[in-house]
Design an enzyme around this catalytic site. Sequence first.
Site, short mmCIF file in Angstrom:
data_model
loop_
_atom_site.label_atom_id
_atom_site.label_comp_id
_atom_site.label_asym_id
_atom_site.label_seq_id
_atom_site.Cartn_x
_atom_site.Cartn_y
_atom_site.Cartn_z
N TYR A 102 1.28 -1.29 -0.18
CA TYR A 102 -0.08 0.00 -0.27
C TYR A 102 0.63 1.45 -0.23
O TYR A 102 1.45 1.25 0.36
CB TYR A 102 -0.87 -0.52 1.80
CG TYR A 102 -2.52 0.14 0.58
CD1 TYR A 102 -2.58 1.41 -0.29
CD2 TYR A 102 -3.02 -1.38 1.22
CE1 TYR A 102 -4.60 0.99 -0.48
CE2 TYR A 102 -4.31 -0.70 0.70
CZ TYR A 102 -5.17 -0.08 0.08
OH TYR A 102 -6.02 0.05 -0.80
N ARG B 79 -1.31 -2.59 -18.67
CA ARG B 79 -2.46 -2.16 -18.65
C ARG B 79 -2.26 -0.76 -17.75
O ARG B 79 -2.59 -0.80 -16.68
CB ARG B 79 -3.55 -2.89 -18.05
CG ARG B 79 -4.62 -2.52 -18.99
CD ARG B 79 -5.80 -3.69 -19.00
NE ARG B 79 -5.37 -3.77 -20.54
CZ ARG B 79 -5.42 -4.09 -21.44
NH1 ARG B 79 -6.75 -3.19 -21.95
NH2 ARG B 79 -5.63 -4.52 -22.50
N ASP C 84 -4.98 13.61 -25.33
CA ASP C 84 -5.77 12.17 -24.83
C ASP C 84 -4.36 11.49 -26.13
O ASP C 84 -5.06 11.46 -27.43
CB ASP C 84 -7.09 11.37 -24.81
CG ASP C 84 -7.05 10.56 -24.22
OD1 ASP C 84 -5.46 9.96 -24.71
OD2 ASP C 84 -7.42 9.77 -23.90
N LYS D 28 -1.04 0.57 -25.80
CA LYS D 28 -1.51 0.33 -26.76
C LYS D 28 -0.41 0.14 -27.51
O LYS D 28 0.89 -0.67 -27.62
CB LYS D 28 -2.30 1.37 -27.05
CG LYS D 28 -3.09 1.23 -26.07
CD LYS D 28 -4.79 2.48 -27.04
CE LYS D 28 -6.04 2.42 -26.29
NZ LYS D 28 -6.32 3.10 -24.20
N THR E 107 -2.50 6.02 -22.60
CA THR E 107 -2.61 4.55 -21.63
C THR E 107 -0.91 4.00 -21.79
O THR E 107 -0.11 4.95 -22.50
CB THR E 107 -3.87 3.79 -21.91
OG1 THR E 107 -3.38 3.61 -23.53
CG2 THR E 107 -5.09 4.67 -21.76
N GLU F 102 -1.13 4.39 -0.97
CA GLU F 102 -1.58 6.17 -0.86
C GLU F 102 -0.97 6.88 -0.68
O GLU F 102 -0.24 7.58 0.39
CB GLU F 102 -2.57 6.06 0.28
CG GLU F 102 -3.52 5.38 -0.70
CD GLU F 102 -4.98 4.92 0.32
OE1 GLU F 102 -5.25 6.20 1.24
OE2 GLU F 102 -6.13 4.57 0.07
N1 DSN Z 1 -11.57 1.18 -26.27
C1 DSN Z 1 -10.10 1.55 -26.02
C2 DSN Z 1 -10.08 1.88 -27.45
O1 DSN Z 1 -10.35 -0.17 -28.10
O2 DSN Z 1 -9.36 2.29 -28.36
C3 DSN Z 1 -9.76 2.70 -25.38
O3 DSN Z 1 -9.84 3.17 -23.93
#
Ligand code: DSN
Length: 393
Positions: A45, A233, A198, A227, A224, A47
């Site tokens: 933990y 993730r 984003d 990707k 994110t 925080e």
């Molecule tokens: N929904 C995802 C995508 O496949 O682009 C992004 O969060």
Amino acid sequence: MESKVFDYIGREQARQNTTVELIASENFVSDAVLRAVGSCLTNKYAEGYPAERVSGNRGRYYGGCEIVNDLEEYCCAMWKKVFHTDYHVNVQPHSGANANLAAYMSVLQPGDTILAMSLNNGGHLTHGSSVNFSGKLFDMKFYDVDAQGFIDFADVEQKAAEYKPRLILAGASAYSRVIDFARFAEIAKRVGAYFMVDMAHIAGLVAAGDHPSPFGLADIVTTTTHKTLRGPRGGMIFCRPELAKKVDSAVFPGTQGGPLEHVIAGKAVAAEEACTEEYREYIHAVVRNCRAMCGEFLRMGYDVVTGGTDNHLFLLDLTKTGLTGKAVQDELDRHGITLNKNCVPNETRSPQQTSGVRIGTAAMTTKGYKEADFIAVAHRIDAVLREMQQSET
Ligand code: DSN
């Protein structure tokens, strides 16, 4: 006795080993990332933040954090190195959605106006969809794409002037072209709005220099990590240094509790990997492969939204085939090819059916696919679509 869960993991591993993965937001992480995420760090933990991070923050709320403090600082330093930026970075968001929620809450009040790209035109659920917190908490306005599917900057300018948004958002989940961040920044400046990017989908391309960088232009950049960045993730937020305190407190205690230090470890490994020449070559190959595959669909007579691609994905518009994205997604699943249905600009079908599919090359490029392999897959998909059309007539 071994847990039944490992049966599921084994089955999923077999699926991932044997299917052609074309979901544009997926990828395959390295063994080192997997090892970090599956480590003892999940037990801790933590925080709060490493104490010296931002003047005025109160450190951690638990003892025994000296090692995760070092780890989190290292992770932040590595991501700044990846993007050659002196922006502040917060690596605690559990996901892209969490990153966007905290980013909004750092500079906005509920009810404030945001100008963004709608889900139908290629934006993300968290960019103001009415079923999402973003659409419920904020006064969302949307700019359009033109008839070919390109961002319509005349519309962005007109709506920015008309609605005077507090924040303008650029970034998308299903947009295959370069996004002109400089132009967005200029419009945001003119109307006194924060400018947020984003970059979740294209972050890997930004890191490798295959897409213009939002750093230096945007006030806040979210992403994110799983990707094109090929990490675990999760999410991250970058911001101009003067917004650091607002962003940090919007993540914790604003919208999250304890950070996932095992995922932060995986993010740090991914950052190390993203700094290598091998990774940059990988991203160049992703883009090259995407152009090759998209070009083959065009040669075969398919409609591609915007008529091509500049990045790691493209959208097939199936309207003239009479097939729905859902039917194509399901049938390709049966043929071992995984992709997802997607709305096309001016969509007439529901998001559950759609008139298009989205195709991405990041995951299979990781598996070693070259242009010829992607062209071969384009022909496999074409054969399935022809069969489906024949059985419908
Ligand atoms: N929904 C995802 C995508 O496949 O682009 C992004 O969060």
